[in-house]
Motif scaffolding. Structure first.
Motif, PDB file in Angstrom:
ATOM      1  N   LYS A  13      -9.025 -11.746 -15.279  1.00 28.67           N
ATOM      2  CA  LYS A  13     -10.449 -11.477 -15.464  1.00 28.67           C
ATOM      3  C   LYS A  13     -10.702 -10.751 -16.780  1.00 28.67           C
ATOM      4  O   LYS A  13     -11.692 -11.013 -17.471  1.00 28.67           O
ATOM      5  CB  LYS A  13     -10.985 -10.672 -14.285  1.00 28.67           C
ATOM      6  N   ASP A  17     -10.668  -4.628  -9.161  1.00 27.59           N
ATOM      7  CA  ASP A  17     -10.521  -6.071  -9.360  1.00 27.59           C
ATOM      8  C   ASP A  17     -10.606  -6.453 -10.835  1.00 27.59           C
ATOM      9  O   ASP A  17     -11.077  -7.534 -11.177  1.00 27.59           O
ATOM     10  CB  ASP A  17     -11.580  -6.839  -8.543  1.00 27.59           C
ATOM     11  N   HIS A  61      -6.592  -2.622 -10.969  1.00 27.64           N
ATOM     12  CA  HIS A  61      -6.591  -3.525  -9.817  1.00 27.64           C
ATOM     13  C   HIS A  61      -7.487  -3.013  -8.697  1.00 27.64           C
ATOM     14  O   HIS A  61      -7.977  -3.808  -7.884  1.00 27.64           O
ATOM     15  CB  HIS A  61      -5.162  -3.719  -9.300  1.00 27.64           C
ATOM     16  N   THR A 118      -8.367  -7.502 -13.328  1.00 28.66           N
ATOM     17  CA  THR A 118      -7.018  -8.007 -13.468  1.00 28.66           C
ATOM     18  C   THR A 118      -6.788  -8.538 -14.881  1.00 28.66           C
ATOM     19  O   THR A 118      -7.716  -8.628 -15.689  1.00 28.66           O
ATOM     20  CB  THR A 118      -6.770  -9.132 -12.462  1.00 28.66           C
TER      21      THR A 118
END
Length: 572
Positions: free
Chosen positions: A373, A368, A365, A370
């Motif tokens: 994604k 970014d 995380h 996740t």
């Protein structure tokens, strides 16, 4: 700064100098000036780039680079990425890079920060500046590579195991062990007692050691408070944590190397009133080498689940609270599906166990990365089977459902109390009913029960009210479930308690399950939109579903666990 044309005119006016006079000729002077201008213009350009990108600029040719900073990055990696660490202040690292925007450099900065628990600042440098910095690697002293981890020999482990077969023995051994041996002793005890977690807690009266065995925390030993500083320093040292940070949480990891296996130990520290709370989670790679058949699935449920996982597409969801064994179940399914003709990819947070033949990707995380994604990227890899560690938001749910509808077998988990609760949970996220109903194949609800220690078990006679309740619950098992119930032959037991089970009466755990299949009738209820958890449970029972409570009592009637344990874990 003079232009190239001005220099040409100035040199043209000067008389040529003989090459034999030892004085540079006009051509030689011109070449030197051109080189100087080139370097100056390059440096000026690099400074401008740094200002535009809001980065600092540094000339490493005139900077005293410390060996401590230089050794943060191996020379071959520094050359490959055109980046070098030039200052290390403990809490801050300064990194010089020819191309600071290179994703590989950004990743390097992140890794440096995580590895050293420090803030990393990237500076712009020139290629010439980098070359001068790289020359310093030759002057570094040769350092032998350090193997990160705690090496415990099988002989040493066997010696400690022989002395740590119960908690009083652990207490006695810890009182006489050195600080270095304390960690080894407590880990040896945890392995001997099949513990999943070690809890070390600083309290006013002393240091408490607790082990989580079969899901229950049990006091193992206590040491005097004056030993705390040495013990916490030892743990932080081997786990790669900052020794001087005591006012905020830290996470680390180390490895125990044995001849027979490698055990990863995830380490977490948390500030408390009297020091810190430390939790060591033991991740044994052998723990996931488990067949689906031995998880505790009764034959009718096993056959139904085996049929569902044999389908080429659709979604199978495991539900239950944290610590209910969902991940183990999914791994068991993956191991059964792990064949050379199948491409399997997992998204996990974190990757707890490595499985050969399966592509495992860890969520991050902080970068970014996740579940949503990661899942998008996974589907571009042309997988046959995908496991997503957890579905917790609409975006991840929608992508997973689309994948299940387009030829992929999806496995995942959802945090709900039972199988019927998963459908309302998906709808509450915002998933469209007309997509959810055809995408789902099955939902498996589960819990973990402690098994009665077979070596010290004894038969018991249930109290009248308890027996009446057990009979009522088992009598409600659907006739089309495939289960047969004969209470006349039931044998209820409990564990008396002994030294081997630390007088708990339990040893090991087994799962209890309920399997909700998405039949046409269930699909119609989901498509209606306003689905009720109670309505779905009643519908599933009518179609032959045995509930977790009923499954547990069937296991209790077979002498595998106690009725008290079943009623403690599973309620309706």
């Amino acid at each position: 700064m003079p232009s190239i044309e001005d220099l040409l005119k100035a040199d043209a006016k000067k008389a040529p100098i003989s090459a034999t006079s030892g004085t540079p000729s006009t051509t030689e002077r011109f070449d030197e000036k051109m080189a100087s201008i080139h370097i100056s213009e390059k440096e000026h350009s690099t400074k401008s780039q740094a200002e535009t990108a809001h980065l600092g600029y540094v000339d490493l040719a005139s900077f005293a680079i410390s060996p401590e900073a230089l050794t943060l990055i191996p020379e071959n990696q520094a050359r490959t990425l055109s980046a070098v660490a030039f200052l290390f202040l403990g809490s801050e690292i300064r990194l010089g890079a020819v191309d600071p925007a290179d994703p590989a450099v950004v990743e390097l900065a992140y890794q440096l920060g995580e590895r050293n628990q420090a803030k990393v600042i990237i500076y712009q440098i020139t290629a010439q500046s980098l070359e001068k910095a790289l020359l310093l690697y030759a002057a570094l002293p040769q350092i032998k590579p350090v193997v990160k981890g705690v090496r415990i020999t099988d002989e040493e482990l066997d010696r400690y195991r022989a002395l740590t077969k119960n908690f009083p023995a652990v207490q006695k051994l810890l009182l006489t062990a050195s600080t270095t041996d304390v960690v080894t002793v407590i880990i040896s005890a945890a392995l001997e007692l099949d513990s999943s977690d070690i809890h070390i807690e600083a309290e006013e009266a002393g240091i408490k050691f607790r082990l989580r065995v079969d899901g229950f925390l049990q006091d193992a030993a206590t040491l005097p408070p004056e030993a705390w500083k040495k013990i916490i320093s030892r743990i932080k040292l081997i786990a790669g944590l900052k020794l001087n940070i005591t006012d905020r949480p830290q996470d680390g990891r180390f490895t125990i190397f044995l001849k027979s296996e490698k055990i990863d130990v995830r380490t977490s520290t948390l500030p408390t009133a009297y020091g810190e709370s430390v939790v060591l989670r033991l991740l044994r790679s052998g723990a996931i080498k488990i067949d689906l058949e031995v998880l505790g699935l009764r034959q009718p449920v096993f056959e139904k689940l085996r049929k569902e996982i044999g389908k080429p597409h659709g979604m199978i969801v495991a539900t239950g609270p944290t610590g209910s064994g969902k991940t183990t179940t999914l791994y068991a399914i993956l191991l059964r599906l792990n064949k050379k003709e199948s491409k399997i990819i997992t998204l996990e947070d974190p990757i707890e166990y490595k499985v050969e033949g399966i592509n495992q990707s860890q969520i991050d995380h902080t970068k970014d990365y996740t579940f949503a994604k990661g899942l998008r990227s996974v589907l571009r890899q042309d997988p046959d089977i995908v496991m997503v560690g957890e579905i917790r938001d609409l975006e991840t749910a929608e992508i997973a459902i689309q994948a299940a509808l387009t030829g992929h077998l999806m496995l995942s988990t959802v945090h709900t109390n039972d199988a019927a609760g998963a459908l309302p949970r998906f709808l509450s996220m915002g998933v469209k009913p007309f997509l959810l109903a055809p995408a789902l194949n099955a939902i498996l609800g589960q819990r973990l029960l402690r098994k009665v220690h077979q070596a010290c078990k004894e038969n018991v006679t249930l109290e009248a009210d308890v027996l009446a309740r057990v009979k009522k619950i088992l009598s409600e098992i659907p006739s089309n479930s495939g289960e047969t119930v004969n209470l006349e032959q039931a044998t209820f037991v409990r564990g008396k308690g002994c030294d081997v089970c630390n007088h708990t009466g339990f040893k090991g755990r087994v799962g209890i399950y309920e399997l909700l299949l998405i039949t046409p009738d269930v699909e119609q209820v989901v498509l209606a939109g306003s689905v009720s958890e109670y309505q779905l449970r009643d519908l599933a029972k009518a179609q032959g579903m045995v509930t977790m409570l009923q499954d547990g009592l069937l296991k209790a009637a077979e002498g595998l666990t106690s009725v008290e344990e079943v009623l403690r874990v599973a309620q309706e």
